[in-house]
Design an enzyme around this catalytic site. Sequence first.
Site, PDB file in Angstrom:
ATOM      1  N   ASP A 388       0.860  -1.195   0.000  1.00 20.47           N
ATOM      2  CA  ASP A 388       0.000   0.000   0.000  1.00 20.47           C
ATOM      3  C   ASP A 388       0.894   1.241   0.000  1.00 20.47           C
ATOM      4  OD1 ASP A 388      -2.308   1.551   0.225  1.00 20.47           O
ATOM      5  OD2 ASP A 388      -2.234   1.517   2.414  1.00 20.47           O
ATOM      6  N   GLU A 391       2.455   4.737  -4.236  1.00 23.38           N
ATOM      7  CA  GLU A 391       2.433   5.658  -5.400  1.00 23.38           C
ATOM      8  C   GLU A 391       3.785   6.320  -5.614  1.00 23.38           C
ATOM      9  OE1 GLU A 391       0.131   5.599  -2.902  1.00 23.38           O
ATOM     10  OE2 GLU A 391      -1.193   4.354  -4.123  1.00 23.38           O
ATOM     11  N   ASP A 465      -9.390   3.399  -1.435  1.00 23.35           N
ATOM     12  CA  ASP A 465     -10.292   3.835  -0.367  1.00 23.35           C
ATOM     13  C   ASP A 465     -11.639   4.348  -0.859  1.00 23.35           C
ATOM     14  OD1 ASP A 465      -8.145   3.115   1.090  1.00 23.35           O
ATOM     15  OD2 ASP A 465      -7.562   5.137   1.699  1.00 23.35           O
TER      16      ASP A 465
HETATM   17  C1  GLC Z   1      -4.637   3.300   3.044  1.00 23.30           C
HETATM   18  C2  GLC Z   1      -5.138   2.044   2.345  1.00 23.30           C
HETATM   19  C3  GLC Z   1      -6.106   1.307   3.242  1.00 23.30           C
HETATM   20  C4  GLC Z   1      -5.418   0.990   4.560  1.00 23.30           C
HETATM   21  C5  GLC Z   1      -4.902   2.263   5.213  1.00 23.30           C
HETATM   22  C6  GLC Z   1      -4.081   1.978   6.461  1.00 23.30           C
HETATM   23  O1  GLC Z   1      -5.694   4.201   3.223  1.00 23.30           O
HETATM   24  O2  GLC Z   1      -5.691   2.333   1.100  1.00 23.30           O
HETATM   25  O3  GLC Z   1      -6.558   0.131   2.621  1.00 23.30           O
HETATM   26  O4  GLC Z   1      -6.315   0.349   5.418  1.00 23.30           O
HETATM   27  O5  GLC Z   1      -4.080   2.960   4.300  1.00 23.30           O
HETATM   28  O6  GLC Z   1      -3.000   1.162   6.177  1.00 23.30           O
END
Ligand code: GLC
Length: 762
Positions: A388, A391, A465
Amino acid sequence: MNELLNWDIPFDRMERLALEGGLVQARVEQVEHEGLRAWRLLLTQRPRDAAKEGPAVQGVVRRQPEKKAESYLAEGLSPLVLGEEGLGWGGLELAFWGCPHREVPPVLRLLADGVPYPLLALSFPLGAARYLGLGERVGGLERRGGRYWNFTADQPPRPGRDPLYQASPLLLRVEGARAWGLLLDESYPSLFDLGYSHPAEARLAVAGPTLDLYLLEGSLLEVVAGLTRLTGRPPMPPLWALGYHQCRYSYADEASVREVVEQFAAHGLPLEAVWLDIHYMDGYKVFTASPQRFPRLALLAEELSDRGVRLVPIVDPGVKVEEGYSVFEEGMRRQAFIRDDRDELLVGGVWPRRAVWPDFSREEVRAFWAEEVEKFARTYGFAGIWNDMNEPAVLELGGAEPPDKALPLTARQGAKSHLEARNLYALGMAEATYRGLQALGRRPFILTRSGFPGIQRYAFVWTGDNESRYEDLALSVPMLLSLGLSGIPLAGSDVGGFGLDAEPELLLRWMWLGALYPFFRNHSALGTRRQEPYAFGEPWTTRMREALHFRYRLLPYLYSLARTAHEEGLPLLRPLGLYWPEDAAAWRDDQFLLGEALLAAPVLRKGARAREIYLPPGGWQDFWNGERLEGASLHRVAAPLERLPLFQRAGTAIPLTEARYPTRTARWPFLCFRVALGPKVRGRVFEDAGEGGDEGAWSELEGGFDGRRLELLFTDRSGHARQGVLAEVWGVAPPTRGQGYAYHNGLLRLDVQGGGAWVAWD
Ligand code: GLC
């Protein structure tokens, strides 16, 4: 919003480029790969770019085409005809453009470094065509009228927002039965303006020194599959990846994880993996576990694995700056982290308040990360990795949140600027993670948020999200369809919605839709209401279980479709228009096909108990009761809470099994083909161990129905013993004679295990 993304193409001030004898060098090649043939056109401004290899295109053979007068000719391709106005190809007229330096939008000038035309563009008439692709976007499938940037950003899908996490500079053009594919293999930011600034023109620009373009033509199916010949196809996923996943931000300690697993078991709900969000770490240090909250994480993983449940932890790229923390220290020793334009270590904040970012553009850094992944997964017994914030997202820089949540674009990544390398960050991280997991001898499973064409070679993708709203439920359909058309077949959206509070009816509708997503994971944010399938009590839990059981019955079909994606590059979720491109009514954002046999019409509105559906030409039948419906028309169908409206195409046979879990093997002991009658009947199933490297085999059900007699033959190539193979036909009268059948209440069952069976209605 990212300043870089507010640039427009200064088209009226750009100059037409001649492809011969002009300011740019043009190279034309024919590329070939496993039956695919395409043109490549490379425009360069600097001699050093002449040997450029694209970041996405892999494994193709390049050939010099024949140059005849003003045309390039190559076998199997429409000629490229050079004219004064530009380039003619397969009915498209392409013009190329360059931008004098003084006209370059200020934000892009950092690129200039003495190059006369730092912005390159092409244009062509939009015509009457439909435009699709460009990966992960908000809005419907049709791209005409909009403009789309390709630059990865930590931007959740909200109306009007662009770009999102993924960069996908590839476009499909469809007119009648023909299709064209344009892949801009450039990691620099690019803009696709499809009638936004000029109603009749498509304008594509790249903010870099080269323009590397691949051109494909054929039917839409051929072009979609062809693009993945260029960018790569997904490896076979482990079977469990196609099961059900439960996530939350966060199951923050061992007791919470156990509690979830116990609740699933107590309610008879299947579960493949529990996901660990950022709170499992020790102070947000990647590759660590909190000694307070997860003191016996390896033991927990082992205990759960005995119950058929796996753990998948999140691994973000930001490495905490902390003396004595081995990942940081080792990375420093190996000079693995991104530096700024003065060659100083770039320190910012993400979940750790002070963090540095590995430079995945460099091979030695990918090797370093692969080692860490391997050690980590081995130590704790993890089944996969969740990438995650890749980017990469930056929440703090120099004391403030950077406006675009990005690293400075002048930062150095090896010989490249971050401007050039940013779009490839997730791709490099996924490649490294893949290698790390591969060393454990199982099929790697990775989920990623960001990506670039080619990301499908390593990872599944989720759309980030979203929120617990019907709009987001509906949006997930065109988003996942577009990802599939863009080469990313294994994807899903957070089921139930990530942000905001879910309510039970929304969650139920989403669980049914999720049961058809290639990747099926329920996930929700910190502070929102719990939304596990048992969270709302009865009658909801029972209804959610139905959706989950349906997913598990469908696994042989889903797994076979994953194999098709691996072998042929076709997505699992397909727009109806993929098969009926000329049928305007088939281009819908609220229906889709799973494979070629199942048409789904998910319920996307609160309180709806019926909905309108469009069935494309041909025969169809209601999956749930066998009722025959004629295609090429609209129908109003019931949409009770208990199921999702689903229709099967006449002449298909869908392999199903019993809803059994945990899923340990994709050699199904019991198979049941659901048959929709047609003059020819065909269905197939791919089977292997569901893990590891054995080759597996396709087995086939074939036959036909002439209106009086149904014959089916099953060719079993699996080589394993089975408990049974049936074919089921719903909604028929009792046959008058036959061999190897049973009939009860409109349901006809044929035993095809030993080969064939037949029935007749005389
Ligand atoms: C970002 C991700 C989400 C995750 C959060 C905390 O918002 O897209 O899926 O739960 O970070 O790690």
